[in-house]
Design an enzyme around this catalytic site. Structure first.
Site, PDB file in Angstrom:
ATOM      1  N   PRO A 130     -17.273  99.335 -25.116  1.00 12.24           N
ATOM      2  CA  PRO A 130     -18.249  98.533 -25.869  1.00 12.24           C
ATOM      3  C   PRO A 130     -18.155  98.779 -27.378  1.00 12.24           C
ATOM      4  CG  PRO A 130     -19.285  99.516 -23.949  1.00 12.24           C
ATOM      5  CD  PRO A 130     -17.892 100.057 -23.992  1.00 12.24           C
ATOM      6  N   GLU A 368      -5.046  92.051 -26.296  1.00  9.50           N
ATOM      7  CA  GLU A 368      -3.855  92.915 -26.478  1.00  9.50           C
ATOM      8  C   GLU A 368      -3.476  93.032 -27.953  1.00  9.50           C
ATOM      9  OE1 GLU A 368      -0.827  93.142 -23.536  1.00  9.50           O
ATOM     10  OE2 GLU A 368      -2.064  92.174 -22.037  1.00  9.50           O
ATOM     11  N   GLU A 372      -5.149  90.444 -36.674  1.00 14.46           N
ATOM     12  CA  GLU A 372      -5.216  91.416 -37.775  1.00 14.46           C
ATOM     13  C   GLU A 372      -4.430  92.679 -37.407  1.00 14.46           C
ATOM     14  OE1 GLU A 372      -7.883  89.844 -36.504  1.00 14.46           O
ATOM     15  OE2 GLU A 372      -8.346  88.502 -38.166  1.00 14.46           O
TER      16      GLU A 372
END
Ligand SMILES: Cc1cc2nc3c(=O)[nH]c(=O)nc-3n(C[C@H](O)[C@H](O)[C@H](O)COP(=O)(O)OP(=O)(O)OC[C@H]3O[C@@H](n4cnc5c(N)ncnc54)[C@H](O)[C@@H]3O)c2cc1C
Length: 388
Positions: A130, A368, A372
């Site tokens: 998270p 994946e 950036e």
């Protein structure tokens, strides 16, 4: 190095087989699964029967004895028609089974790979949490030794294939210690489905990939034997970097497939749809869109095949994989937007495949490794700091 942009004969045969399957078996029914957010078990079973889940693995572990190129070829053809099935295959092979094949002991491979290779069972890879995705060094899940067991606590987010009826296991990254400088020592550990304390949440409601399985996982004092550790303790960070480097080639092939699918659908529609007394494709504004879309898909294909050729040749491929993933995911989004535009109002209707492709394209710039992150990797390689 002999770079191969044309597929070897056996890969071309595989491509044709998967193309036929995608067009004849997947295309007519996948929209219905997608609308119902249902996992397409019968199609996954057919893919298993075709040996797709074992493509890059040796026959001694139940695989097809192929290579990573074969996996990518299959992914591109599937994603030309549907990305949910393609990501199910990609995650099962490249994230679920591959860490066991690459880093497992002989005993671990013989124990887990046959069912994963046959497609009877799916594996998952739990890295994201998270509070950390791009920055995996922020992993908070812990695994502590207790006698001959690891005791795992933590939460993993957005894990593909983790909660299907046929999911056998998830490989998780967890902090197993601290280095001298205080940074976390991360290891990868296999957690079989159904282990007490391992809870799988209901599927997320997603923007796209609606016929694939993505869930949050919680681990509360989950005990697994010490021998479920993959590779050496503390090597988890290096292991998943390797897995993600390879995985980017697979995602790039998948993105190329989506971009090509947008071309396929748009060429067909532009020839059929008439406005102002002629097919819309006879307007240069539309024809140029088609030409640009094809150019982008073709270039993306060259990029992933280049990265795959380097991987197969045992050469460095990190930068080329990042370039392929960055380029193909961004052009997939562009092609999906243009395909929707060419379809006019119908492109906004879910019954048209381009609507599904539009919804499925955005995640390609995120999963994946975001765009950036790819740019960071490419820049680091350029500046000579990426050789570790
Ligand atoms: C459908 C789906 C399936 C997935 N399947 C899996 C799975 O099977 N297993 C798994 O482990 N994960 C999975 N993921 C997670 C996915 O890999 C992450 O969402 C992704 O890596 C980004 O991490 P994040 O969401 O935490 O975003 P963050 O890392 O919080 O990034 C948020 C934004 O900040 C940018 N950013 C972060 N750091 C920098 C920086 N240094 N410089 C510039 N920009 C920066 C990012 O590029 C992004 O735009 C899945 C995600 C989805 C949505």
């Amino acid at each position: 190095m002999a770079l191969q942009y044309r597929l070897p004969t056996e890969h071309e045969e595989l491509r044709r087989t998967v193309e036929k399957f995608a067009q004849e078996a997947v295309a007519p029914v996948i929209g219905d699964y997608y609308e119902r957010h249902a996992f397409p078990y019968p199609l996954v079973r057919e893919m298993a029967g075709m040996g797709l889940f074992g493509l890059p693995f040796p026959e001694e572990y139940g695989g097809m004895g192929g290579d990573y190129l074969a996996l990518c070829v299959a992914l591109e053809e599937l994603a030309r028609v549907d990305s949910s099935l393609a990501i199910t295959l990609e995650a099962a092979v490249s994230l679920g089974a591959m860490p066991i094949f690459r880093f497992g002991t002989e005993e671990q491979k013989r124990r887990w790979l046959p069912r994963l290779c046959s497609g009877e069972a799916l594996g998952a890879f739990g890295l994201t949490e998270p509070e950390c995705g791009s920055d995996a060094s922020g992993t908070r899940t812990t695994a502590v030794r207790d006698g001959d067991h690891w005791v795992i606590n933590g939460t993993k987010s957005f894990i593909t294939n983790s909660g299907t009826e046929i999911t056998d296991l998830v490989t998780v990254t967890a902090v197993t210690g601290r280095k001298a400088d205080g940074s976390p020592e991360i290891s990868t550990i296999v957690v079989p489905s159904g282990t007490p304390g391992f809870t799988v949440a209901a599927p997320y409601s997603k923007v796209g990939w609606n016929a694939s399985d993505t869930r949050e996982l919680s681990f509360s004092d989950v005990r697994v034997p010490l021998e479920n550790l993959l590779g050496a303790e503390g090597r988890g960070y290096a292991q998943f970097l390797r897995i993600l480097d390879e995985g980017r080639i697979a995602i790039s092939a998948l993105a190329t497939g989506l971009a090509q699918g947008c071309v396929d659908e748009s060429v067909r529609y532009a020839a059929e749809r008439r406005a102002f007394g002629r097919p819309i494709g006879e307007n240069q504004a539309i024809a140029f869109k088609l030409a640009d879309m094809e150019t982008r898909a073709h270039t993306a294909r060259l990029a992933w095949r280049d990265a795959a050729a380097r991987l197969l040749a045992g050469e460095p491929f990190k930068k080329e994989a990042a370039i392929a993933k960055l380029y193909s995911s961004e052009i997939a989004v562009t092609n999906a937007r243009e395909a929707t535009q060419i379809h006019g109002g119908y492109g906004f209707m879910n019954e048209y495949p381009v609507a599904r492709m539009w919804r499925d394209s955005k995640i390609l710039e995120i999963g994946e490794g975001t765009s950036e992150v790819q740019r960071m990797l490419i820049a680091r390689e350029l500046m000579g700091r990426g050789r570790d």
